[in-house]
Design a protein around this motif. Structure first.
Motif, PDB file in Angstrom:
ATOM      1  N   LYS A 377      -7.605   3.493  -5.513  1.00  0.00           N
ATOM      2  CA  LYS A 377      -6.576   4.288  -4.830  1.00  0.00           C
ATOM      3  C   LYS A 377      -7.089   4.764  -3.466  1.00  0.00           C
ATOM      4  O   LYS A 377      -6.341   4.822  -2.482  1.00  0.00           O
ATOM      5  N   VAL A 408      -7.729  -3.012   3.277  1.00  0.00           N
ATOM      6  CA  VAL A 408      -6.874  -3.706   2.326  1.00  0.00           C
ATOM      7  C   VAL A 408      -7.551  -5.009   1.876  1.00  0.00           C
ATOM      8  O   VAL A 408      -8.748  -5.194   2.083  1.00  0.00           O
ATOM      9  N   SER A 414      -1.195  -5.987   5.473  1.00  0.00           N
ATOM     10  CA  SER A 414      -0.648  -4.679   5.852  1.00  0.00           C
ATOM     11  C   SER A 414       0.501  -4.247   4.945  1.00  0.00           C
ATOM     12  O   SER A 414       0.987  -3.128   5.058  1.00  0.00           O
ATOM     13  N   LEU A 415       0.927  -5.143   4.032  1.00  0.00           N
ATOM     14  CA  LEU A 415       1.950  -4.730   3.061  1.00  0.00           C
ATOM     15  C   LEU A 415       1.310  -4.166   1.787  1.00  0.00           C
ATOM     16  O   LEU A 415       1.957  -4.062   0.749  1.00  0.00           O
ATOM     17  N   ALA A 417       0.496  -2.054  -1.064  1.00  0.00           N
ATOM     18  CA  ALA A 417       1.307  -0.976  -1.647  1.00  0.00           C
ATOM     19  C   ALA A 417       0.570   0.347  -1.631  1.00  0.00           C
ATOM     20  O   ALA A 417       1.169   1.409  -1.434  1.00  0.00           O
ATOM     21  N   ILE A 418      -0.731   0.297  -1.825  1.00  0.00           N
ATOM     22  CA  ILE A 418      -1.490   1.557  -1.880  1.00  0.00           C
ATOM     23  C   ILE A 418      -1.484   2.210  -0.508  1.00  0.00           C
ATOM     24  O   ILE A 418      -1.282   3.411  -0.374  1.00  0.00           O
ATOM     25  N   ILE A 420       0.769   1.697   1.904  1.00  0.00           N
ATOM     26  CA  ILE A 420       2.145   2.158   2.155  1.00  0.00           C
ATOM     27  C   ILE A 420       2.402   3.434   1.359  1.00  0.00           C
ATOM     28  O   ILE A 420       2.948   4.408   1.862  1.00  0.00           O
ATOM     29  N   GLY A 421       1.957   3.406   0.086  1.00  0.00           N
ATOM     30  CA  GLY A 421       2.189   4.545  -0.800  1.00  0.00           C
ATOM     31  C   GLY A 421       1.540   5.814  -0.280  1.00  0.00           C
ATOM     32  O   GLY A 421       2.109   6.900  -0.375  1.00  0.00           O
ATOM     33  N   GLU A 423       1.097   6.621   2.757  1.00  0.00           N
ATOM     34  CA  GLU A 423       1.927   7.161   3.827  1.00  0.00           C
ATOM     35  C   GLU A 423       3.184   7.792   3.247  1.00  0.00           C
ATOM     36  O   GLU A 423       3.609   8.865   3.650  1.00  0.00           O
ATOM     37  N   GLU A 424       3.736   7.109   2.247  1.00  0.00           N
ATOM     38  CA  GLU A 424       5.014   7.538   1.686  1.00  0.00           C
ATOM     39  C   GLU A 424       4.869   8.866   0.954  1.00  0.00           C
ATOM     40  O   GLU A 424       5.709   9.748   1.076  1.00  0.00           O
ATOM     41  N   MET A 425       3.777   8.988   0.217  1.00  0.00           N
ATOM     42  CA  MET A 425       3.600  10.197  -0.601  1.00  0.00           C
ATOM     43  C   MET A 425       3.140  11.387   0.252  1.00  0.00           C
ATOM     44  O   MET A 425       3.199  12.520  -0.189  1.00  0.00           O
ATOM     45  N   ALA A 426       2.640  11.085   1.435  1.00  0.00           N
ATOM     46  CA  ALA A 426       2.042  12.141   2.269  1.00  0.00           C
ATOM     47  C   ALA A 426       3.083  13.197   2.675  1.00  0.00           C
ATOM     48  O   ALA A 426       4.264  12.936   2.711  1.00  0.00           O
TER      49      ALA A 426
END
Lengths: 426, 426
Positions: A377, A408, A414-415, A417-418, A420-421, A423-426
């Motif tokens: 993670k 990565v 650059s795709l 998921a971890i 991206i995740g 950034e998304e969860m931040a």
């Protein structure tokens, strides 16, 4: 006095303390389990160079690697290479099944180098020596067989497979059953042949107390072999196999009564839907004795990949309560394994053992997965690789395909998921 | 009219006849199962070059191989090599997950060469095209996403993963759960990022009927993706995962009501003791829809060997009722797979599928094992190798270590139990 004798007297031995520490349990847990017969503490009294190993219920599932020469392939150096490969890959025990060349010398060298307990199948050496002296195995006397057992015990062998359950009554049931594969264990087949020629009961059954006396003297673990194990999944769990298991359960009690520690061996080739029943049956019929399984292989159609077929079966078996997995290598059914086969086999069996340990909630098992997952993670690649079961291989695979962004890997770039995740969860 | 529409009208199609023949069942069995939604017959109406494939309860467990470029590794030729490796190894379907280079061209070439159904995850192409046009994925319009879906359907893609269960409600539960790994599916992570940026519900959920209409037109199978699948075994079977599955079950019904065939995707990383419960849950919540699982991987600690960790999980899943296994290669978690990784992954997944089929008594499964075992018993090496899952590998391993007596192998040499047994039983 054996570990079982000490346990019965309520004494906690140094061996119990050492193994308890390794397992992360209390020494009293080991003592009580040895007394109950659900755990064995493996180490020949004369084999002081190694740490003792505990095997049984409530402990980590262990992995054994079989090595050894054959008549067709004799190379003492390669056996030491295979031993080293097994140790490097994390085997908990090694069996020397040599049947070619100077097997005394090979065994002694293996015992000198090994840092883990060593097991044997004494009847193999007896068979080889008969051949060498120009006799057929079937002409051996019971005396000669017991001489080999005594010699190997004196040499410090820690556990021995003895096929004492191959008896007139269990063999009769195999014949009546009409198996596809018949008897596929070398020890089982040799014993059956001997019995037929000699028109006698199996001496390892008839004179079981004699073997118990040798085991007692050196605290050798008797590993009661399943000489009649199924050699294909269609033969699994048949009357012959179960008859032998009943006899092994009775012998377990006799050995224990004499203060000798016992494991029981199990199959073999077993379809996926019969594995749990096999474990339950063994634990019930053998009063909870540690169960040492070979595989089990869940299909017969994958020679070249039997480390995988047996990892499937081994994981299910371990989860259901098997305590000790004998590895199977990619070369099973095809040739004597190479050092690389040994490595592959040990890793596959360790994966199976660990997956089973997670399922049966062995202390500390899940924590390893959580630790690696946290590193994953965190995109901490060095730590992920360091924590993986084979850092050399995982490191090499990653290094062969370097990503543009070191965070990565080349699967997603650059795709990822971890990433991206994050950034998304931040 | 889709296969489901025909099935509902009581019509047996050519596709049902073809797949029934392959499975060894009656065409009416396929028809009734398609009507019930427990089997899907996969083939885009415009993809006439391939045979249709049936997936679902009562049929052989199938294996899918993921191939495709990434931004870090773009080689159209290598993708065709990977496709060929997957086909040679016996994959039943292939997903092109390309996210690098000219993905339209790569997909078209794959569709031209493939002899099996092709699946995609359209959102990957949408994400790539956004990047290429200098936008972030989160700025895409729903229109642009549906355009990609329509284009891929027109190109003949047979099944598509859509992450329609990643919704505000399921994401909320993931956040509350405090997962170790968060969201590890690329599609799930991208969707979640999009939703956060746009402050909107997932368009693949909100406009689900629009996607259903596209699928209906071409008879594309909707493979409802598990965007919130656990990324480590400690995260398995949590509220977020189960919430998504409930939603997927509801969407399954909506798609079926419109005559569209549906599969449901499942995890992922699952400890061995939770796999059966996951299958039961999916079958119950999704009204028996075919279950397409990725792995499951039974431990996180074995990068480099995840074809083995997932063969363990896949076999247990298949036995418990999973219908379609997505392979995992040795390079999972480390890099984009090579053609050799693809081959290893397909074989491992096929072993798992077959072991599961034996366990759930799929017609004809056990017979393969019996046939090989009879050849093994007869010491018929050519036949054993020919019947094995990978004759090239099994043949090579044996050839590398020629025995002195051609009847046996170098493992046991003249102590071969089968040879001894033949004499003994005679």
């Amino acid at each position: 006095m054996t570990q079982l004798d000490f346990a019965r007297k309520g004494e906690i031995t140094q061996e119990m303390i050492t193994t308890a520490k390794f397992e992360g349990v209390e020494p009293e847990f080991i003592r009580a389990a040895v007394e109950a017969g659900t755990v064995v503490v493996i180490r020949n009294k004369l084999h002081r160079a190694i740490e003792p190993l505990a095997v049984g219920a409530g402990l980590k599932t262990k992995v054994n690697a079989n090595i050894g020469s054959s008549m067709d392939h004799i190379s003492p150096d390669e056996e030491i290479e295979k031993l080293q490969a097994a140790l490097d890959a994390g085997a908990d025990a090694v069996m020397d099944l040599s049947t070619g060349g100077d097997v005394d010398a090979i065994r002694k060298e293996i015992m000198k180098v090994s840092t883990v307990p060593i097991g044997t199948v004494p009847i193999y050496q007896a068979a080889l020596e008969a051949k060498k002296s120009g006799k057929s195995f079937v002409e051996l006397t019971a005396e000669e067989i017991f001489d080999v057992i005594e010699k190997q015990a004196e040499d410090g062998v820690d556990f021995m497979t003895v096929h004492s359950g191959v008896t007139l009554s269990s063999l009769e049931r195999i014949k009546n059953e009409g198996r596809i594969m018949g008897v596929v264990s070398r020890g089982g087949a040799l014993t059956a042949e001997w019995m037929k020629f000699q028109k006698k009961e199996n001496p390892l059954f008839e004179q079981f107390d004699r073997m118990v006396a040798i085991a007692k003297k050196y605290d050798v673990i008797l590993s009661l072999g399943d000489g009649l194990r199924p050699g294909c999944i269609a033969d699994a769990t048949d009357k012959g196999q179960v008859q032998e298991l009943i006899i092994l359960g009775e012998l377990t009690k006799r050995a224990r009564d004499a203060g000798v520690q016992v494991m029981v061996e199990g199959p073999g080739h077993v379809p996926i839907d019969q594995i749990e029943a096999n474990i339950l049956l063994q634990k019930r019929l053998c009063n909870g004795a540690p169960f040492y399984v070979l595989g089990p292989l869940v299909t017969d159609i994958a020679p070249g990949y039997d480390h995988i077929t047996s990892a499937i079966g081994g994981a299910i078996a371990a989860k259901a309560g098997a305590d000790f997995l004998c590895y199977v290598t990619p070369s099973e059914h095809l040739r004597l394994p190479t050092p690389e086969d040994v490595r592959e086999g040990v890793i596959a069996a360790r994966i199976a053992a660990h997956a089973g340990d997670i399922g049966k909630k062995v202390k500390g098992a899940m924590e390893k997965d959580i630790e690696l997952s946290r590193a994953r993670k965190a995109l901490d690649w060095d730590k992920q690789i360091k924590l993986s079961i084979d850092p050399v291989r995982s490191g090499r695979i990653r290094a062969e395909s370097p990503p543009e962004d070191a965070d990565v890997c080349t699967m997603c770039g650059s795709l990822c998921a971890i990433k991206i995740g994050d950034e998304e969860m931040a």
